[in-house]
Design a protein around this motif. Structure first.
Motif, mmCIF file in Angstrom:
data_model
loop_
_atom_site.group_PDB
_atom_site.id
_atom_site.type_symbol
_atom_site.label_atom_id
_atom_site.label_comp_id
_atom_site.label_asym_id
_atom_site.label_seq_id
_atom_site.Cartn_x
_atom_site.Cartn_y
_atom_site.Cartn_z
ATOM 1 N N MET A 131 0.835 -1.208 0.000
ATOM 2 C CA MET A 131 0.000 0.000 0.000
ATOM 3 C C MET A 131 0.866 1.254 0.000
ATOM 4 N N GLU A 132 1.945 1.246 0.789
ATOM 5 C CA GLU A 132 2.853 2.390 0.827
ATOM 6 C C GLU A 132 3.496 2.625 -0.536
ATOM 7 N N ALA A 133 3.938 1.551 -1.172
ATOM 8 C CA ALA A 133 4.580 1.673 -2.478
ATOM 9 C C ALA A 133 3.610 2.240 -3.514
ATOM 10 N N LEU A 134 2.369 1.785 -3.484
ATOM 11 C CA LEU A 134 1.370 2.317 -4.415
ATOM 12 C C LEU A 134 1.092 3.789 -4.130
ATOM 13 N N ALA A 135 1.012 4.161 -2.860
ATOM 14 C CA ALA A 135 0.764 5.566 -2.503
ATOM 15 C C ALA A 135 1.884 6.464 -3.020
ATOM 16 N N LEU A 136 3.106 6.010 -2.913
ATOM 17 C CA LEU A 136 4.232 6.802 -3.408
ATOM 18 C C LEU A 136 4.246 6.842 -4.936
ATOM 19 N N ARG A 137 3.936 5.728 -5.571
ATOM 20 C CA ARG A 137 3.963 5.665 -7.036
ATOM 21 C C ARG A 137 2.887 6.545 -7.667
ATOM 22 N N TYR A 138 1.698 6.541 -7.091
ATOM 23 C CA TYR A 138 0.560 7.259 -7.689
ATOM 24 C C TYR A 138 0.168 8.509 -6.907
ATOM 25 N N GLN A 139 1.083 9.092 -6.170
ATOM 26 C CA GLN A 139 0.760 10.243 -5.326
ATOM 27 C C GLN A 139 0.218 11.439 -6.092
ATOM 28 N N ASP A 140 0.527 11.545 -7.367
ATOM 29 C CA ASP A 140 0.051 12.681 -8.162
ATOM 30 C C ASP A 140 -1.232 12.384 -8.933
ATOM 31 N N ASP A 141 -1.763 11.167 -8.780
ATOM 32 C CA ASP A 141 -2.960 10.785 -9.517
ATOM 33 C C ASP A 141 -3.903 10.010 -8.597
ATOM 34 N N PRO A 142 -4.760 10.723 -7.861
ATOM 35 C CA PRO A 142 -5.644 10.061 -6.902
ATOM 36 C C PRO A 142 -6.515 8.963 -7.503
ATOM 37 N N GLN A 143 -7.019 9.167 -8.702
ATOM 38 C CA GLN A 143 -7.866 8.148 -9.331
ATOM 39 C C GLN A 143 -7.064 6.876 -9.597
#
Length: 76
Positions: A35-47
């Protein structure tokens, strides 16, 4: 954003620009590190982050991702 914190809470205060709300089934289905890795990867695209989190939850025998709902809020 340089880091992500994952916690199961009923109430919290944060100064983070990204807030992720998800159903209680996630911690049992998706490891915190993922979950942390996904949050960092997609931090600029909430959708995209919301979709990636739901996709990370494995489907059950019936093909449904039970309890996998994520809402991502990008603040100011």
């Amino acid at each position: 954003m340089r880091s992500a914190a994952v916690a199961t809470v009923s109430e919290t205060w944060t100064r983070s620009t990204l807030v992720v709300l998800m159903t209680d089934g996630f911690p049992d289905q998706v490891p915190h590190g993922a979950m942390e890795a996904l949050a960092l990867r997609y931090q600029d695209d909430p959708q995209a982050l919301s979709e990636a989190l739901v996709a990370a939850a494995p489907p059950g025998a019936d093909g449904v991702r039970d309890g996998a709902t994520a809402l991502v809020i990008r603040r100011g």
